[in-house]
Enzyme design. Structure first.
Site, PDB file in Angstrom:
ATOM      1  CB  THR A 316     -36.039 118.871  -9.038  1.00 33.32           C
ATOM      2  OG1 THR A 316     -36.850 119.002 -10.192  1.00 33.32           O
ATOM      3  CG2 THR A 316     -35.303 117.546  -9.103  1.00 33.32           C
ATOM      4  N   GLY A 317     -35.434 119.952  -6.187  1.00 37.99           N
ATOM      5  CA  GLY A 317     -34.629 119.962  -4.960  1.00 37.99           C
ATOM      6  C   GLY A 317     -35.487 119.702  -3.746  1.00 37.99           C
ATOM      7  CD1 TRP A 319     -41.103 114.958  -5.337  1.00 36.63           C
ATOM      8  CD2 TRP A 319     -39.135 113.900  -5.306  1.00 36.63           C
ATOM      9  NE1 TRP A 319     -41.346 113.614  -5.485  1.00 36.63           N
ATOM     10  CE2 TRP A 319     -40.154 112.937  -5.465  1.00 36.63           C
ATOM     11  CE3 TRP A 319     -37.826 113.466  -5.257  1.00 36.63           C
ATOM     12  CZ2 TRP A 319     -39.904 111.578  -5.571  1.00 36.63           C
ATOM     13  CZ3 TRP A 319     -37.558 112.116  -5.364  1.00 36.63           C
ATOM     14  CH2 TRP A 319     -38.584 111.187  -5.520  1.00 36.63           C
ATOM     15  CG  HIS A 320     -34.312 114.788  -4.426  1.00 40.17           C
ATOM     16  ND1 HIS A 320     -34.657 115.490  -5.543  1.00 40.17           N
ATOM     17  CD2 HIS A 320     -33.996 113.543  -4.855  1.00 40.17           C
ATOM     18  CE1 HIS A 320     -34.534 114.711  -6.602  1.00 40.17           C
ATOM     19  NE2 HIS A 320     -34.146 113.517  -6.216  1.00 40.17           N
ATOM     20  N   GLY A 321     -36.003 116.468  -0.315  1.00 42.21           N
ATOM     21  CA  GLY A 321     -35.892 116.587   1.144  1.00 42.21           C
ATOM     22  C   GLY A 321     -36.196 117.990   1.609  1.00 42.21           C
TER      23      GLY A 321
END
Lengths: 477, 432
Positions: A316-317, A319-321
């Site tokens: 998830t982390g 995925w954000h950048g």
């Protein structure tokens, strides 16, 4: 193209509404919407539209292939192709950078660095495609035989660059058969205006203070200014992201689509677990259904559950950048989820709700430091400023705030916890209580709401016209 | 009753929208209104059939929204920029240029959509009244007591970044070289850098902007020039600050100094020129009739879309003797982007020829400087037009430059850079 730009509001949107209303047959309407969505993407991303087209074409055939055979192989091909494209366009530079860091410890050799422009929205549409392919494999939906309809599902402009991540099964029916009427248009329009207001009136103003706080050297920042800066950033992120989702959901309704909710007042959560049920719901659901549960979820013992949680939050982390800060942010949430599962969650339920809120908000807000800071040393510097290890900085609360920022800070705090809606409803209920004829009061409330929405529209539209400060925070996603 | 309001609302909106569209056809007023009325009438008849579906709230919301998004599309395109810049042109469609076309068209549209300037003025009016802040705070900052300041990030960088030692060495070296180069041609060179408004009126600035503009490029350069014996430079910052006790020296809603500020600059410049040219006579304040009036003007005000919302104090310095210089425009072909003017002042009492390299700040400085010399050539250009200077063969060059453009000093004028013999010889002498 972004929703909060003059070209969208004063050119693309009127043309889209006009053409959509003029085309009655669903096939023409879908083709029109597809062409318009392509224009929408091309205006912002230029030639990268070819990448999206390529992706649509390949996945169209992979979808048909999965539907024809009873084997996992075509799905594996599909996953490799899509994750491969995502890795190349989003993560290759990050991977090479980190490999070079490791290589530099042992060798003089360095891999040549590559600079690839990140196509905006690639993370969103890749996840949509994957959900489509997996659901076809799981026989939850039929493969789409119409190329145009599949292309429309993937590239539909309202949710293309900032979500919500729409699953194929949720809109499959609407692609071939959807209603367009003035009632839905009105509901969608109201939602669009609310989203536009959230973005232009609150999020952008909060961004001014947050950007100053995170833009100066942390040693120059006083502790109150640092706290104000991170709370402003928390509000910016919520109002920007949820505002964008509101606009997407509203536009979808105006065009006959019904997208699922993406935010449900996440800052009212009493635990991190609840936070993730309210924040970016479409992403949480995606990871739950296509990663966490296939990995075994919480059915294979505690150790495996914790591993699964860490895996999900690590990704998830990421995925954000493409930065270790995002990974740390994700792992921070993962750790809190694990802590809540080993007993702290039960303990939380026993303490007064106010302390539950304080724990959750403090954790979420502090973890946003990793999300916002450019590098790990920047994040550490910001923590130093928050806890006043820097002494007195020149950038004080008074320096980074002004009347407008303070006004919308307070409004933002109230709206982020659903205070406004509750207050209005309460006033309404109190006003009509003991009244025999409620119709006139109801009319006044409705008319006030309409006028309020129009004021928000004019105010936001005029800000858009200035072309002034309007950050786009999804460029890394 | 509700139905009637609903129909009237629809009719009014249709009339406005069709009127704006028909207006593009440039018909006579009567035709314009007749066609608009007809369209609105037919539209309303069609709407009447669907009126059951529309409550008054719904009509108000939907039709107001539609008119709000359609008017900027169908109205007259803007042709002027508030920021005093050229608007983006309509890009040419070529298949080879297809991807760039999208970006360029976006710039074109966003510069020119109808009612842009009105919307900018509207939101600025609201924000100034409610929050005492411009809606474009990344462009114009509104300080205390109606003082406006430029707040663009690149403007702040261009005036307030810290120079490295090497950069300062380059600037001093280049200025020395220019001085020596002109000296070798019997021309005296004077360098005059002017401060941006933020240096003179920091007390009116927002504290955030004040912190961002702590460092001054001009101060860094003049600090270095203090040690230099070759370059003749004029620093009038202190005079402009001290002058505030008498009158304002800059305009409140503009980036420029006012006529009093320009006069103070002139007064600081003249003694240095007179030390080299003793027959020069400088004007005193007694030579002028000084008046003050309030004007609705200022480039910063215009950037916010206003023409008559804020006033600024304007001082006019009128010569008691009405000896106006005779001014003509020169065309110097080597510099197509520069403006050249030549002014004659037969009664100046000297035969000196001035060449003024200038920017917009000299618009007021020239009022005092030009009548001081027999002949003045003014060149509005960011760099010294060396060929033109040599062609005009003046006695002196005054190089006036705003702090904002100080990075231009990092480069030598190309004509001097091309004269390698001169540079080599200068280097030899310098090293001795």
């Amino acid at each position: 193209m972004v929703f909060s730009s003059p070209i969208f509001l004063f050119l693309f949107l009127p043309v889209t509404l006009l053409l959509t209303l003029l085309t009655h047959k669903y096939k023409f309407r879908n083709l029109t919407l597809l062409i318009l969505s392509m224009f929408f993407y091309a205006f912002g991303e230029g030639e990268l539209i070819l990448l999206m087209f390529g992706s649509i074409t390949i996945n169209y055939f992979i979808g048909l292939w999965i539907g024809r055979v009873n084997s996992k192989f075509p799905l594996v091909v599909g996953v490799i192709v899509n994750i491969g494209a995502l890795v190349i366009y989003k993560y290759l530079g990050f991977i090479i950078y980190n490999l070079n860091e490791v290589l530099s410890l042992f060798f003089h050799y360095q891999l040549p660095n590559v600079k690839i422009k990140l196509p905006v929205g690639i993370s969103f549409y890749t996840f949509q495609i994957l959900s489509y392919l997996i659901d076809v494999y799981r026989r939850k939906n039929e493969p789409q035989k119409s190329y145009i309809d599949l292309a429309l599902y993937i590239s539909l402009f309202p949710q293309l660059i900032a979500g919500p991540i729409v699953r194929y099964k949720d809109v499959a029916m609407q692609i071939v058969h959807r209603k367009l009427n003035s009632h839905l248009f009105q509901i969608g329009l109201e939602r669009f205006i609310i989203g536009l207001g959230k973005k232009m009136i609150i999020a952008n103003v909060m961004a001014m203070a947050a950007d100053v706080a995170f833009g100066v050297e942390s040693s120059m920042l006083s502790a109150p200014a640092a706290w104000f800066g991170i709370i402003c950033y928390s509000l910016q992120l919520y109002f920007d992201f949820s505002g964008y989702s509101d606009m997407a959901i509203g536009l979808g309704k105006m065009l006959g689509f019904d997208f699922l909710e993406n935010f449900r007042f996440p800052y009212t959560s009493r635990s991190i677990r609840e936070f993730w049920q309210r924040w970016h719901i479409s992403l949480s659901n995606w990871f739950r259904d296509y990663l966490y549960i296939p990995l075994g979820g919480n059915q294979k013992g505690k150790g495996r559950t914790f591993f699964n949680l860490y895996t999900v939050f690590f990704l998830t982390g990421l995925w954000h950048g493409t930065s270790w800060n995002f990974v740390l942010w994700g792992l921070g949430h993962g750790t809190l989820m694990v802590i809540e599962r080993v007993g702290f969650g039960k303990l939380l339920l026993k303490i007064p709700p106010i302390f539950q809120h304080v724990y959750t908000l403090l954790s979420v807000v502090l973890l946003w430091v990793f999300f916002r800071a450019e590098t790990l040393p920047d994040a550490i510097g910001y923590f130093n400023a928050l806890f006043n290890f820097n002494g007195n900085g020149h950038y004080t609360f008074a320096v980074i705030s002004d009347n407008e920022i303070i006004t919308f800070f307070i409004i933002g705090l109230i709206l982020s916890v659903n205070g406004f809606n509750r207050a209005i409803k309460k006033i309404f209920v109190l006003t009509i209580r003991n009244k025999s004829n409620r119709a006139p009061i109801r009319s006044i409330f409705r008319m006030s709401r309409t006028i309020f929405l129009l004021m928000v529209l004019f105010y936001s539209g005029m800000i858009i016209a200035t072309g002034s400060y309007n950050p786009f925070i999804y460029f890394r996603f | 009753m509700k139905t009637k309001i609903n129909i009237s609302l629809f009719f009014a909106y249709s009339f406005v929208l069709s009127n704006v569209i028909v207006d593009q056809l440039h018909l006579s007023t009567i035709w314009n209104y007749s066609i608009s009325f007809l369209v609105a009438f037919v539209g309303t008849l069609i709407f009447k059939a669907k009126i059951k579906d529309f409550s008054l709230n719904k009509s108000l919301l939907i039709f107001t929204f539609l008119i709000f998004i359609f008017l900027p599309l169908v109205g007259k395109k803007e042709i002027t920029s508030l920021e005093n810049r050229t608007l983006a042109p309509m890009p040419e469609w070529r298949w080879s240029n297809i991807w760039k076309f999208f970006f360029q068209y976006q710039s074109y549209f966003e510069d020119r959509f109808a009612y842009r300037n009105e919307m900018i003025a509207g939101i600025n009016r609201i924000k100034i009244n409610i929050f005492h802040k411009s809606a474009m705070s990344d462009l114009v900052a509104i300080g205390d007591n109606g003082w406006f300041f430029m707040a663009k990030k690149d403007y702040i960088m261009a005036t307030s970044a810290i120079y490295t030692e090497a950069q300062l060495d380059t600037i001093v070296f280049n200025l020395e070289l220019v001085t020596k180069y002109f000296a070798s041609k019997n021309i005296k060179y004077y360098f005059m850098m002017l401060p941006v408004k933020a240096r003179i009126y920091p007390e009116h600035m927002l504290s955030l902007q004040l912190l961002e503009m702590t460092n001054s490029k001009m101060d860094q350069i003049y600090e270095r020039l203090k040690k230099n014996q070759i370059i003749k430079s004029i620093d009038c910052k202190q005079e402009l600050i001290d002058g505030k006790k008498v009158r304002d020296t800059y305009y409140q809603t503009d980036t420029h100094w006012n006529m009093f500020g320009a006069f103070l600059g002139y007064k600081k410049l003249m003694p240095l020129l007179q030390s080299d040219f003793p027959n020069l006579t400088a004007y005193n304040e007694n030579d002028f009739v000084v008046d003050s009036i309030m004007l609705y003007d200022g480039n910063l005000q215009k950037m916010l879309g206003f023409t008559n919302m804020f006033q600024m104090k304007h001082f006019s310095f009128k010569f008691k003797n009405s000896n106006e210089p005779i001014t003509i425009t020169l065309n110097i072909l080597d510099y197509p982007n520069a403006q050249f003017t030549e002014s004659q002042m037969p009664h100046s009492g000297n035969n000196l020829k001035l060449f003024l390299v200038r920017d917009s700040f000299s618009e007021l400085l020239k009022i005092f400087l030009v009548p001081t010399f027999n002949t003045s050539v003014l060149a509005w250009t960011p760099n010294i037009p060396v060929t033109a200077v040599l062609q005009e063969s003046p006695d002196l060059v005054v190089h006036e430059m705003l702090e904002l453009f100080s990075d231009n000093l990092l480069k030598l004028p190309p004509e001097i850079l091309a004269d390698q013999d001169f540079i080599n010889e200068y280097m030899r002498n310098r090293n001795k």
